[in-house]
Design a protein around this motif. Structure first.
Motif, PDB file in Angstrom:
ATOM      1  N   VAL A  73       0.849  -1.199   0.000  1.00 34.57           N
ATOM      2  CA  VAL A  73       0.000   0.000   0.000  1.00 34.57           C
ATOM      3  C   VAL A  73       0.885   1.250   0.000  1.00 34.57           C
ATOM      4  CG1 VAL A  73      -1.644   1.367   1.359  1.00 34.57           C
ATOM      5  CG2 VAL A  73      -2.015  -1.092   1.063  1.00 34.57           C
ATOM      6  N   ALA A  74       1.923   1.248   0.831  1.00 32.13           N
ATOM      7  CA  ALA A  74       2.823   2.412   0.898  1.00 32.13           C
ATOM      8  C   ALA A  74       3.485   2.636  -0.462  1.00 32.13           C
ATOM      9  CB  ALA A  74       3.872   2.193   1.994  1.00 32.13           C
ATOM     10  N   THR A  75       3.963   1.573  -1.095  1.00 37.78           N
ATOM     11  CA  THR A  75       4.634   1.693  -2.388  1.00 37.78           C
ATOM     12  C   THR A  75       3.681   2.190  -3.465  1.00 37.78           C
ATOM     13  OG1 THR A  75       6.055  -0.157  -1.778  1.00 37.78           O
ATOM     14  CG2 THR A  75       5.999   0.448  -4.114  1.00 37.78           C
ATOM     15  N   ARG A  76       2.505   1.563  -3.540  1.00 39.41           N
ATOM     16  CA  ARG A  76       1.548   1.909  -4.599  1.00 39.41           C
ATOM     17  C   ARG A  76       0.966   3.306  -4.420  1.00 39.41           C
ATOM     18  NH1 ARG A  76      -0.541  -2.005  -7.961  1.00 39.41           N
ATOM     19  NH2 ARG A  76      -2.667  -1.201  -7.944  1.00 39.41           N
ATOM     20  N   SER A  77       0.804   3.747  -3.172  1.00 39.06           N
ATOM     21  CA  SER A  77       0.216   5.067  -2.935  1.00 39.06           C
ATOM     22  C   SER A  77       1.268   6.168  -2.902  1.00 39.06           C
ATOM     23  CB  SER A  77      -0.549   5.076  -1.610  1.00 39.06           C
ATOM     24  OG  SER A  77       0.346   4.871  -0.533  1.00 39.06           O
ATOM     25  N   GLY A  78       2.538   5.784  -2.722  1.00 40.27           N
ATOM     26  CA  GLY A  78       3.591   6.787  -2.579  1.00 40.27           C
ATOM     27  C   GLY A  78       3.627   7.438  -1.209  1.00 40.27           C
ATOM     28  N   LEU A  79       2.917   6.839  -0.245  1.00 39.09           N
ATOM     29  CA  LEU A  79       2.883   7.397   1.114  1.00 39.09           C
ATOM     30  C   LEU A  79       3.994   6.779   1.968  1.00 39.09           C
ATOM     31  CD1 LEU A  79      -0.967   7.092   1.788  1.00 39.09           C
ATOM     32  CD2 LEU A  79       0.292   9.232   1.422  1.00 39.09           C
ATOM     33  N   PRO A  80       4.505   7.515   2.972  1.00 45.34           N
ATOM     34  CA  PRO A  80       5.411   6.893   3.938  1.00 45.34           C
ATOM     35  C   PRO A  80       4.687   5.746   4.659  1.00 45.34           C
ATOM     36  CG  PRO A  80       5.313   9.290   4.251  1.00 45.34           C
ATOM     37  CD  PRO A  80       4.239   8.928   3.274  1.00 45.34           C
ATOM     38  N   VAL A  81       5.442   4.718   5.044  1.00 50.69           N
ATOM     39  CA  VAL A  81       4.833   3.548   5.688  1.00 50.69           C
ATOM     40  C   VAL A  81       4.038   3.950   6.930  1.00 50.69           C
ATOM     41  CG1 VAL A  81       5.327   1.387   6.912  1.00 50.69           C
ATOM     42  CG2 VAL A  81       6.489   1.886   4.762  1.00 50.69           C
ATOM     43  N   SER A  82       4.561   4.894   7.708  1.00 54.84           N
ATOM     44  CA  SER A  82       3.865   5.287   8.940  1.00 54.84           C
ATOM     45  C   SER A  82       2.512   5.920   8.627  1.00 54.84           C
ATOM     46  CB  SER A  82       4.732   6.255   9.745  1.00 54.84           C
ATOM     47  OG  SER A  82       5.022   7.404   8.949  1.00 54.84           O
ATOM     48  N   THR A  83       2.477   6.746   7.590  1.00 50.83           N
ATOM     49  CA  THR A  83       1.199   7.358   7.183  1.00 50.83           C
ATOM     50  C   THR A  83       0.238   6.300   6.667  1.00 50.83           C
ATOM     51  OG1 THR A  83       2.438   9.330   6.528  1.00 50.83           O
ATOM     52  CG2 THR A  83       0.161   9.168   5.742  1.00 50.83           C
ATOM     53  N   ALA A  84       0.751   5.405   5.812  1.00 53.40           N
ATOM     54  CA  ALA A  84      -0.097   4.339   5.261  1.00 53.40           C
ATOM     55  C   ALA A  84      -0.681   3.497   6.384  1.00 53.40           C
ATOM     56  CB  ALA A  84       0.710   3.469   4.297  1.00 53.40           C
ATOM     57  N   ARG A  85       0.141   3.196   7.412  1.00 54.77           N
ATOM     58  CA  ARG A  85      -0.340   2.365   8.517  1.00 54.77           C
ATOM     59  C   ARG A  85      -1.483   3.049   9.257  1.00 54.77           C
ATOM     60  NH1 ARG A  85       4.112   1.769  11.415  1.00 54.77           N
ATOM     61  NH2 ARG A  85       4.703  -0.301  10.654  1.00 54.77           N
ATOM     62  N   ARG A  86      -1.309   4.353   9.520  1.00 55.39           N
ATOM     63  CA  ARG A  86      -2.342   5.093  10.245  1.00 55.39           C
ATOM     64  C   ARG A  86      -3.650   5.142   9.449  1.00 55.39           C
ATOM     65  NH1 ARG A  86      -3.785  10.065   9.886  1.00 55.39           N
ATOM     66  NH2 ARG A  86      -1.954  10.797   8.757  1.00 55.39           N
ATOM     67  N   LEU A  87      -3.537   5.409   8.143  1.00 56.37           N
ATOM     68  CA  LEU A  87      -4.751   5.510   7.316  1.00 56.37           C
ATOM     69  C   LEU A  87      -5.427   4.148   7.165  1.00 56.37           C
ATOM     70  CD1 LEU A  87      -3.420   7.992   4.610  1.00 56.37           C
ATOM     71  CD2 LEU A  87      -5.023   8.493   6.476  1.00 56.37           C
ATOM     72  N   ILE A  88      -4.618   3.093   7.003  1.00 55.45           N
ATOM     73  CA  ILE A  88      -5.181   1.734   6.936  1.00 55.45           C
ATOM     74  C   ILE A  88      -5.959   1.422   8.208  1.00 55.45           C
ATOM     75  CG2 ILE A  88      -4.524  -0.714   7.080  1.00 55.45           C
ATOM     76  CD1 ILE A  88      -2.359  -0.136   4.978  1.00 55.45           C
ATOM     77  N   ASN A  89      -5.385   1.798   9.356  1.00 58.98           N
ATOM     78  CA  ASN A  89      -6.065   1.510  10.623  1.00 58.98           C
ATOM     79  C   ASN A  89      -7.376   2.280  10.750  1.00 58.98           C
ATOM     80  OD1 ASN A  89      -4.308  -0.429  11.531  1.00 58.98           O
ATOM     81  ND2 ASN A  89      -2.988   1.044  12.616  1.00 58.98           N
TER      82      ASN A  89
END
Lengths: 249, 249
Positions: free
Chosen positions: A35-51
């Motif tokens: 998700v982080a790679t495909r969206s271009g988001l930092p992993v920490s941001t991707a984790r927060r949004l996924i949650n």
């Protein structure tokens, strides 16, 4: 596809939606890293949004730690009017047509410059197709696509032709002049054909579902094994499409 | 329903999702003011979030200025695995059952403490039902609901009984003891009935779609006019549900 690059000025909302954009028919389950790679988001941001999406029910976590789209998004998506009204009007006609033909049926609408499959009926006896509900088909290479394109006006045709007509099989029409001639014939006859132009071994015939103002709402198509079968199926698909057109007014 | 109250500490993501939560089967189209009222957001915030969702394709603006769910959300929603896998497995069996019976069919899954309708086949000849795809049904008052409840264990039954069993018609089972006895019978026979317990004039029979571990994936139901018809339909719906159970393993 959105979300491949993320600029610092992007809003939180846009970032959340770019997480959803990572998922498609080819990628129904993704890890946090994906998700982080495909969206271009930092992993920490991707984790927060996924949650946040997960708490809400928009994403579900699988046993292997990957994520998939959740039922909450499915339920909200069923409210989309473009598919809801047409689908409910078309289904009784599709069931009649399926009883009469036992072939694969596809109901599609225009989305951007592609045909979006919003309903299908498949038979275990019919030719296997790779079309999924929610899947997209090229307009120039399919019966349903040509039925939509023929009744949609010059602007859409230009948008389809301009980037070049992708060759899906050796039979795909890739010359704009030839496509225009075929679309004239579709307008004249009211049905559109594809002769192994999308998939080798599969032919199709489709008819447009029109609006009273002459615009096109979508197209209904049958996918079959052989050209001979199409001659028999063309009047049936045209009749069903006309019935749907009438019942939606 | 979420989003009725908004606290200052709520994240931007949560506010965006609370805009989506405003829409449901009873409220498929809403004005800006209605979204603000239903979500508890200030009008200016609601306007900004609506515009972001609209730019993305998640909302569409109608000619009268109201908003509806857009095709982008529908497309993403089709990726939800719970409905996708079960629906694709069930549809061939549902078409067979429809050909044989010409009655209304419903495919449902458990969502929270309700049955969520993920597919239906309706006949113009059959009894009219108010069930929509994406619509929810009470577990204690419907055939599909009782089929799910009977195979879901004590915890779910407690959650359903605890707030009280809502009386939908004079025939609805509202006593927990009587419901428990009926569920025992469902486990014994493999089919669940509703005799005008949800809607006067409509009866139904349903069978569970089980997992190998004994849990329940969903239920398939037929809605008909009369009790007499159910005796004829019960073996058919049970056979179809067993076929779906088998084909999803």
């Amino acid at each position: 596809m959105a979300g491949r690059t993320n600029t610092p000025g992007q809003t939180v909302s846009r970032r959340l939606l770019s997480v959803l954009d990572c998922f498609d028919v080819a990628h129904p389950a993704l890890s946090l890293t994906e998700v982080a790679t495909r969206s271009g988001l930092p992993v920490s941001t991707a984790r927060r949004l996924i949650n946040e999406l997960r708490d809400w029910g928009g994403l579900e976590r699988l046993a292997d730690g990957r994520y998939r789209i959740g039922m909450r998004l499915w339920t909200i998506g069923t409210l989309a009017p473009q598919q809801r009204g047409l689908r409910e009007a078309a289904l009784p006609y599709m069931h009649d047509l399926f009883q009469a033909t036992q072939e694969n049926l596809q109901l599609t609408v225009l989305e951007g410059t592609q045909a979006l499959c919003i309903e299908k009926i498949s038979s275990t006896k019919a030719v296997p197709t790779h079309t999924h509900i929610g899947g997209r088909l090229p307009l120039h290479a399919t019966g349903v696509g040509k039925a939509i394109l023929a009744f949609s006006g010059e602007e859409l045709l230009r948008a389809v032709v301009e980037p070049g007509l992708t060759r899906m099989t050796p039979h795909t029409i890739t010359q704009p002049g030839r496509l225009a001639a075929v679309l004239n014939e579709v307008r004249r006859s009211g049905v559109a054909y594809s002769y192994e132009e999308m998939t080798l071994g599969a032919v199709s015939v489709a008819a447009p579902i029109l609006r009273l103002d002459g615009g096109v709402r979508g197209a209904l198509g049958i996918v079959a094994h052989s050209r001979a079968a199409l001659d028999r199926l063309a009047p049936a698909v045209r009749t069903a499409a006309l019935g749907i057109t009438r019942s939606t007014h």
